[in-house]
Write a protein that holds these residues in place. Structure first.
Motif, PDB file in Angstrom:
ATOM      1  N   GLU A   1      -7.128  16.886  -3.741  1.00 34.30           N
ATOM      2  CA  GLU A   1      -5.771  16.831  -4.289  1.00 34.30           C
ATOM      3  C   GLU A   1      -4.726  16.393  -3.262  1.00 34.30           C
ATOM      4  O   GLU A   1      -3.766  15.705  -3.600  1.00 34.30           O
ATOM      5  N   LYS A   2      -4.911  16.785  -1.986  1.00 34.33           N
ATOM      6  CA  LYS A   2      -3.969  16.357  -0.942  1.00 34.33           C
ATOM      7  C   LYS A   2      -4.049  14.846  -0.730  1.00 34.33           C
ATOM      8  O   LYS A   2      -3.030  14.175  -0.600  1.00 34.33           O
ATOM      9  N   GLU A   3      -5.287  14.319  -0.689  1.00 33.81           N
ATOM     10  CA  GLU A   3      -5.454  12.874  -0.531  1.00 33.81           C
ATOM     11  C   GLU A   3      -4.879  12.132  -1.733  1.00 33.81           C
ATOM     12  O   GLU A   3      -4.232  11.103  -1.589  1.00 33.81           O
ATOM     13  N   LYS A   4      -5.125  12.654  -2.915  1.00 36.92           N
ATOM     14  CA  LYS A   4      -4.605  12.036  -4.137  1.00 36.92           C
ATOM     15  C   LYS A   4      -3.074  11.978  -4.093  1.00 36.92           C
ATOM     16  O   LYS A   4      -2.473  10.945  -4.364  1.00 36.92           O
ATOM     17  N   ALA A   5      -2.455  13.086  -3.708  1.00 35.90           N
ATOM     18  CA  ALA A   5      -0.992  13.135  -3.634  1.00 35.90           C
ATOM     19  C   ALA A   5      -0.457  12.155  -2.585  1.00 35.90           C
ATOM     20  O   ALA A   5       0.566  11.495  -2.807  1.00 35.90           O
ATOM     21  N   LEU A   6      -1.162  12.047  -1.458  1.00 36.70           N
ATOM     22  CA  LEU A   6      -0.739  11.116  -0.406  1.00 36.70           C
ATOM     23  C   LEU A   6      -0.827   9.669  -0.894  1.00 36.70           C
ATOM     24  O   LEU A   6       0.098   8.875  -0.692  1.00 36.70           O
ATOM     25  N   LEU A   7      -1.932   9.329  -1.562  1.00 37.94           N
ATOM     26  CA  LEU A   7      -2.087   7.973  -2.105  1.00 37.94           C
ATOM     27  C   LEU A   7      -1.018   7.677  -3.152  1.00 37.94           C
ATOM     28  O   LEU A   7      -0.448   6.583  -3.180  1.00 37.94           O
ATOM     29  N   GLU A   8      -0.725   8.641  -3.995  1.00 40.69           N
ATOM     30  CA  GLU A   8       0.305   8.454  -5.019  1.00 40.69           C
ATOM     31  C   GLU A   8       1.686   8.306  -4.397  1.00 40.69           C
ATOM     32  O   GLU A   8       2.530   7.573  -4.905  1.00 40.69           O
ATOM     33  N   SER A   9       1.929   8.998  -3.273  1.00 35.78           N
ATOM     34  CA  SER A   9       3.236   8.897  -2.609  1.00 35.78           C
ATOM     35  C   SER A   9       3.486   7.478  -2.107  1.00 35.78           C
ATOM     36  O   SER A   9       4.622   7.023  -2.054  1.00 35.78           O
ATOM     37  N   ILE A  10       2.415   6.783  -1.731  1.00 39.86           N
ATOM     38  CA  ILE A  10       2.549   5.385  -1.303  1.00 39.86           C
ATOM     39  C   ILE A  10       2.983   4.536  -2.496  1.00 39.86           C
ATOM     40  O   ILE A  10       3.882   3.702  -2.386  1.00 39.86           O
ATOM     41  N   ALA A  11       2.354   4.772  -3.632  1.00 41.03           N
ATOM     42  CA  ALA A  11       2.630   3.960  -4.823  1.00 41.03           C
ATOM     43  C   ALA A  11       4.041   4.175  -5.360  1.00 41.03           C
ATOM     44  O   ALA A  11       4.672   3.227  -5.828  1.00 41.03           O
ATOM     45  N   ILE A  12       4.542   5.404  -5.278  1.00 42.53           N
ATOM     46  CA  ILE A  12       5.892   5.665  -5.826  1.00 42.53           C
ATOM     47  C   ILE A  12       6.990   5.385  -4.811  1.00 42.53           C
ATOM     48  O   ILE A  12       8.160   5.530  -5.100  1.00 42.53           O
ATOM     49  N   ASN A  13       6.584   5.010  -3.584  1.00 38.72           N
ATOM     50  CA  ASN A  13       7.540   4.579  -2.562  1.00 38.72           C
ATOM     51  C   ASN A  13       8.402   5.721  -2.036  1.00 38.72           C
ATOM     52  O   ASN A  13       9.572   5.517  -1.715  1.00 38.72           O
ATOM     53  N   SER A  14       7.841   6.929  -1.959  1.00 41.76           N
ATOM     54  CA  SER A  14       8.585   8.049  -1.386  1.00 41.76           C
ATOM     55  C   SER A  14       8.752   7.808   0.110  1.00 41.76           C
ATOM     56  O   SER A  14       8.072   6.957   0.701  1.00 41.76           O
ATOM     57  N   ASP A  15       9.645   8.553   0.753  1.00 41.56           N
ATOM     58  CA  ASP A  15       9.849   8.382   2.197  1.00 41.56           C
ATOM     59  C   ASP A  15       8.551   8.625   2.956  1.00 41.56           C
ATOM     60  O   ASP A  15       8.204   7.874   3.866  1.00 41.56           O
ATOM     61  N   GLU A  16       7.817   9.683   2.573  1.00 34.93           N
ATOM     62  CA  GLU A  16       6.533   9.967   3.216  1.00 34.93           C
ATOM     63  C   GLU A  16       5.553   8.819   2.961  1.00 34.93           C
ATOM     64  O   GLU A  16       4.865   8.364   3.862  1.00 34.93           O
ATOM     65  N   GLY A  17       5.510   8.344   1.721  1.00 34.52           N
ATOM     66  CA  GLY A  17       4.607   7.260   1.357  1.00 34.52           C
ATOM     67  C   GLY A  17       4.913   5.976   2.106  1.00 34.52           C
ATOM     68  O   GLY A  17       4.004   5.253   2.524  1.00 34.52           O
ATOM     69  N   LYS A  18       6.202   5.679   2.304  1.00 34.12           N
ATOM     70  CA  LYS A  18       6.586   4.480   3.058  1.00 34.12           C
ATOM     71  C   LYS A  18       6.054   4.553   4.488  1.00 34.12           C
ATOM     72  O   LYS A  18       5.538   3.571   5.023  1.00 34.12           O
ATOM     73  N   ALA A  19       6.186   5.726   5.104  1.00 34.18           N
ATOM     74  CA  ALA A  19       5.718   5.896   6.489  1.00 34.18           C
ATOM     75  C   ALA A  19       4.202   5.771   6.564  1.00 34.18           C
ATOM     76  O   ALA A  19       3.666   5.115   7.460  1.00 34.18           O
ATOM     77  N   VAL A  20       3.499   6.380   5.624  1.00 34.62           N
ATOM     78  CA  VAL A  20       2.038   6.312   5.609  1.00 34.62           C
ATOM     79  C   VAL A  20       1.593   4.866   5.399  1.00 34.62           C
ATOM     80  O   VAL A  20       0.699   4.374   6.082  1.00 34.62           O
ATOM     81  N   TYR A  21       2.230   4.167   4.457  1.00 32.78           N
ATOM     82  CA  TYR A  21       1.875   2.772   4.180  1.00 32.78           C
ATOM     83  C   TYR A  21       2.065   1.907   5.421  1.00 32.78           C
ATOM     84  O   TYR A  21       1.197   1.112   5.774  1.00 32.78           O
ATOM     85  N   ARG A  22       3.208   2.054   6.097  1.00 33.47           N
ATOM     86  CA  ARG A  22       3.457   1.283   7.324  1.00 33.47           C
ATOM     87  C   ARG A  22       2.374   1.543   8.358  1.00 33.47           C
ATOM     88  O   ARG A  22       1.877   0.628   8.997  1.00 33.47           O
ATOM     89  N   ASP A  23       1.978   2.823   8.525  1.00 33.96           N
ATOM     90  CA  ASP A  23       0.926   3.160   9.495  1.00 33.96           C
ATOM     91  C   ASP A  23      -0.410   2.548   9.109  1.00 33.96           C
ATOM     92  O   ASP A  23      -1.147   2.079   9.957  1.00 33.96           O
ATOM     93  N   LEU A  24      -0.733   2.545   7.817  1.00 32.72           N
ATOM     94  CA  LEU A  24      -2.024   2.034   7.359  1.00 32.72           C
ATOM     95  C   LEU A  24      -2.169   0.520   7.463  1.00 32.72           C
ATOM     96  O   LEU A  24      -3.251   0.013   7.713  1.00 32.72           O
ATOM     97  N   VAL A  25      -1.069  -0.195   7.270  1.00 35.35           N
ATOM     98  CA  VAL A  25      -1.172  -1.655   7.210  1.00 35.35           C
ATOM     99  C   VAL A  25      -0.499  -2.365   8.386  1.00 35.35           C
ATOM    100  O   VAL A  25      -0.371  -3.584   8.369  1.00 35.35           O
ATOM    101  N   GLN A  26      -0.131  -1.641   9.405  1.00 34.43           N
ATOM    102  CA  GLN A  26       0.612  -2.238  10.516  1.00 34.43           C
ATOM    103  C   GLN A  26      -0.139  -3.347  11.231  1.00 34.43           C
ATOM    104  O   GLN A  26       0.445  -4.211  11.848  1.00 34.43           O
TER     105      GLN A  26
END
Length: 131
Positions: free
Chosen positions: A104-129
């Motif tokens: 569930e934590k991983e699912k929430a993190l992946l969803e945060s990227i898709a909805i463009n939350s502040d946390e999701g934006k940071a995670v996305y930048r780290d993943l695709v830098q």
């Protein structure tokens, strides 16, 4: 492609010279380009992941699926013709991946990227830098 950190699409402009060919078009026509992954590299990815590239698959589309995929194909065809295994993953990729997350934590993190939350934006930048 626009140079902003919130833009995740790769847009390119190409021009084709059709003068002197049998190709014709009208204003508003579009050209579909179906890229392929390098067959040797796709084969190496299959081997690295322990997949039998010749194994036949039957894909059952999910109701929420937005992308087309042949229903009968081999692992080799999947990795060569369908999956973008070498490109920068976009936010839709992580949204789709969230559908398969069991934790569930991983699912929430992946969803945060898709909805463009502040946390999701940071995670996305780290993943695709590195792309």
């Amino acid at each position: 492609t626009p140079e902003t950190k919130d833009y995740d699409r790769d847009i390119r402009h190409y021009e084709f010279e059709v003068k002197g060919t049998s190709v014709s078009y009208k204003t508003g026509d579009s050209l579909a380009v179906w890229p392929r992954n390098d067959a040797d590299l796709a084969e190496k990815v299959c081997q690295m992941m322990g997949y039998d590239a010749g194994q036949q698959l039957q894909v059952v589309p999910m109701e929420t699926a937005r992308n087309w995929c042949p229903q009968d194909l081999s692992v080799r065809q999947l990795f060569t013709h369908v999956l973008d295994i070498f490109g920068k993953p976009n936010k839709k990729f992580f949204d789709s991946l969230s559908l398969f997350a069991k934790d569930e934590k991983e699912k929430a993190l992946l969803e945060s990227i898709a909805i463009n939350s502040d946390e999701g934006k940071a995670v996305y930048r780290d993943l695709v830098q590195d792309y």
